[in-house]
Design a protein around this motif. Structure first.
Motif, PDB file in Angstrom:
ATOM      1  N   GLY A 294     -55.264  22.689  28.022  1.00 51.10           N
ATOM      2  CA  GLY A 294     -54.289  23.639  28.017  1.00 51.10           C
ATOM      3  C   GLY A 294     -53.553  23.835  29.581  1.00 51.10           C
ATOM      4  N   GLY A 295     -52.210  24.502  29.293  1.00 47.55           N
ATOM      5  CA  GLY A 295     -51.642  24.572  30.582  1.00 47.55           C
ATOM      6  C   GLY A 295     -52.029  25.857  31.269  1.00 47.55           C
ATOM      7  N   MET A 296     -51.363  26.268  32.335  1.00 43.52           N
ATOM      8  CA  MET A 296     -51.565  27.472  33.120  1.00 43.52           C
ATOM      9  C   MET A 296     -50.256  28.213  33.176  1.00 43.52           C
ATOM     10  SD  MET A 296     -54.094  26.274  35.958  1.00 43.52           S
ATOM     11  CE  MET A 296     -53.120  24.814  36.410  1.00 43.52           C
ATOM     12  N   PRO A 297     -49.898  28.865  32.058  1.00 49.67           N
ATOM     13  CA  PRO A 297     -48.716  29.566  32.527  1.00 49.67           C
ATOM     14  C   PRO A 297     -48.259  30.537  33.348  1.00 49.67           C
ATOM     15  CG  PRO A 297     -49.935  30.277  30.288  1.00 49.67           C
ATOM     16  CD  PRO A 297     -50.448  29.333  31.091  1.00 49.67           C
ATOM     17  N   GLU A 328     -51.328  22.714  22.739  1.00 43.99           N
ATOM     18  CA  GLU A 328     -50.395  22.248  21.885  1.00 43.99           C
ATOM     19  C   GLU A 328     -49.009  22.009  22.214  1.00 43.99           C
ATOM     20  OE1 GLU A 328     -49.467  24.356  17.448  1.00 43.99           O
ATOM     21  OE2 GLU A 328     -51.296  25.319  18.521  1.00 43.99           O
ATOM     22  N   ILE A 329     -48.507  22.462  23.250  1.00 38.94           N
ATOM     23  CA  ILE A 329     -47.130  22.014  23.638  1.00 38.94           C
ATOM     24  C   ILE A 329     -47.390  21.488  25.237  1.00 38.94           C
ATOM     25  CG2 ILE A 329     -45.521  23.438  22.238  1.00 38.94           C
ATOM     26  CD1 ILE A 329     -45.482  25.388  24.805  1.00 38.94           C
ATOM     27  N   LEU A 330     -46.554  20.489  25.595  1.00 33.50           N
ATOM     28  CA  LEU A 330     -46.625  20.223  26.883  1.00 33.50           C
ATOM     29  C   LEU A 330     -45.347  20.318  27.489  1.00 33.50           C
ATOM     30  CD1 LEU A 330     -47.740  16.554  25.793  1.00 33.50           C
ATOM     31  CD2 LEU A 330     -49.008  18.297  26.697  1.00 33.50           C
ATOM     32  N   CYS A 331     -45.354  20.215  28.850  1.00 34.95           N
ATOM     33  CA  CYS A 331     -44.304  20.958  29.899  1.00 34.95           C
ATOM     34  C   CYS A 331     -43.063  20.311  29.787  1.00 34.95           C
ATOM     35  CB  CYS A 331     -44.787  20.845  31.371  1.00 34.95           C
ATOM     36  SG  CYS A 331     -46.438  21.519  31.872  1.00 34.95           S
ATOM     37  N   GLY A 332     -42.944  19.172  28.948  1.00 34.57           N
ATOM     38  CA  GLY A 332     -41.700  18.316  28.915  1.00 34.57           C
ATOM     39  C   GLY A 332     -40.983  19.507  27.745  1.00 34.57           C
ATOM     40  N   ASN A 333     -41.735  19.854  26.659  1.00 30.10           N
ATOM     41  CA  ASN A 333     -41.112  20.754  25.613  1.00 30.10           C
ATOM     42  C   ASN A 333     -40.501  21.774  26.245  1.00 30.10           C
ATOM     43  OD1 ASN A 333     -44.118  19.908  24.242  1.00 30.10           O
ATOM     44  ND2 ASN A 333     -42.371  19.129  23.290  1.00 30.10           N
ATOM     45  N   CYS A 334     -41.371  22.654  27.198  1.00 25.52           N
ATOM     46  CA  CYS A 334     -40.732  23.991  27.670  1.00 25.52           C
ATOM     47  C   CYS A 334     -39.766  23.579  28.555  1.00 25.52           C
ATOM     48  CB  CYS A 334     -41.988  24.545  28.572  1.00 25.52           C
ATOM     49  SG  CYS A 334     -43.260  25.212  27.608  1.00 25.52           S
ATOM     50  N   LYS A 335     -39.646  22.704  29.376  1.00 23.07           N
ATOM     51  CA  LYS A 335     -38.549  22.281  30.120  1.00 23.07           C
ATOM     52  C   LYS A 335     -37.295  21.982  29.310  1.00 23.07           C
ATOM     53  CE  LYS A 335     -40.691  20.667  34.488  1.00 23.07           C
ATOM     54  NZ  LYS A 335     -40.797  19.567  35.397  1.00 23.07           N
ATOM     55  N   GLY A 336     -37.353  21.266  28.301  1.00 22.89           N
ATOM     56  CA  GLY A 336     -36.290  20.968  27.507  1.00 22.89           C
ATOM     57  C   GLY A 336     -35.911  22.349  26.746  1.00 22.89           C
TER      58      GLY A 336
END
Ligand code: SF4
Length: 365
Positions: A294-297, A328-336
């Motif tokens: 997972g990522g680190m928000p 479940e989501i990746l940084c590219g999704n959030c940046k978009g």
């Protein structure tokens, strides 16, 4: 020495700050606030001094004022929007809004001329304040230049009687080579904050000053002087809230002087989106690792942008957070997603700015 440097730019340890300087958690009062703002409920405003006076005014329709100052020294970035959001919220709650253009401080501390301060304040800051939705045409909005406000200048002189150089030095770290005008500027700020309580401005009332924690020395000095002049003027000690700084897109504090760390409100759409796309995130070294761990928000400048400015809906935010944590989501999704939202914001700002500039330039006549 345990000092906060109001002219420095170090990243702040918020817990240490509340412990060392006696700033109280905002969570102590947030439930008493009618329709608290997102900045309040999301913990971006993390601390307060004496906010009970403001909750009392808010809940009982009593008069109160909000005070902020700007030292016009560069371009406005998205982190500065936080102050505007707070002014708008207080304006909706019928507070008198006072905005001081600290041209005397800008001259003493940074050598910026009065003319330059005025020009920057109107064409950069106030124009953006208006474009972001602050209504400067309402009777409850008051804007002034420090150098042209005799009430503030006279009050600064009077309150100076009860401060010594030793006190100023221990609060601000002034030394033998600090120029005298600079030493005087904190008194002007104190007078900025206290003058809405003068008889001419409706007399004593609660005043709320929303600031970053680096401004706490001014707040402490102001509260001390308010109590020393309580008998003479009836001053009530002003209240303050403290908000977190935005982390820059590069991972350090967002700063006007570091173009890569900040999205300026006047950046072209292309540049703003480019900055979002290259921002530091809380993503892992590899996609495989991110999907597994997972990522680190909480270490992510994109997530911060969404929390502070781009997403109003708490549920949507929570969903992004949990999907980030689970991989479940990746940084590219959030940046978009952030790029789309910032595009909407910038297009709206661009549309409004021309009219806003015209209004700004009718002020201070
Ligand atoms: Fe930040 Fe989104 Fe990446 Fe999570 S997935 S670290 S929230 S950009």
């Amino acid at each position: 020495m345990n000092m906060i440097d109001p002219w420095g730019s170090s990243i702040i340890d918020y817990d240490k700050l509340t412990e060392q300087f006696g700033i109280k958690p905002f969570t102590d009062v947030v439930d008493d606030i009618p329709h608290a703002s997102k900045l309040m409920t999301r913990g971006i405003i993390f601390g307060q001094r004496d906010y009970n006076k403001i909750t009392d005014a808010l809940n009982n329709n009593k008069p109160f004022a909000t005070m902020t100052g700007m030292m016009p020294s560069g371009k406005m970035h998205i982190g500065h929007k936080m102050v505007v959001d707070q002014l708008k919220w207080y304006q909706e709650k019928n507070a008198d809004i006072y905005v001081s253009i600290a041209d005397m401080e800008a001259y003493a501390a940074r050598g910026i001329s009065k003319e330059k301060s005025r020009e920057l304040a109107l064409n950069e800051y106030i124009t953006n304040y208006i474009a972001l939705g602050l209504d400067v045409t309402r009777d409850n909005f008051h804007l002034y230049l420090q150098s042209e406000n005799d009430d503030v200048k006279n009050l600064a002189y009077i309150i100076g009687k009860k401060v010594t150089f030793n006190q100023m030095r221990s609060i601000y770290g002034f030394n033998n080579s600090t120029n005298i005008a600079h030493i005087y500027t904190p008194l002007l700020q104190v007078a900025d904050i206290l003058h809405p309580q003068l008889k001419k401005y409706g007399g004593p009332k609660p005043v709320i000053v929303p600031v970053g924690p680096d401004q706490d020395p001014h707040i402490r000095l102001t509260r001390d002087l308010a109590s020393k002049f309580n008998e003479e003027y009836g001053f009530i000690e002003p209240s303050a809230t403290f908000h977190r700084f935005m982390t820059g897109l590069t991972g350090e504090k967002m700063s006007s002087s570091k173009p890569k760390s900040a999205i300026y409100l006047t950046d072209s759409l292309k540049d703003a989106v480019k900055k979002v796309k290259s921002a530091k995130t809380g993503g892992r070294e590899s996609l495989k690792e991110q999907k597994e761990l997972g990522g680190m928000p909480d270490k992510c400048s994109i997530y911060e942008l969404l929390v502070y400015h781009l997403i109003d809906d708490d549920k949507k935010l929570e969903e992004i957070r949990s999907k980030c944590l689970s991989g479940e989501i990746l940084c590219g999704n959030c940046k978009g997603c952030a790029s789309e939202l910032i595009t909407d914001m910038f297009e709206e700002l661009d549309q409004k700015r021309e009219e806003a500039r015209k209004i700004a330039n009718t002020l201070l006549k």
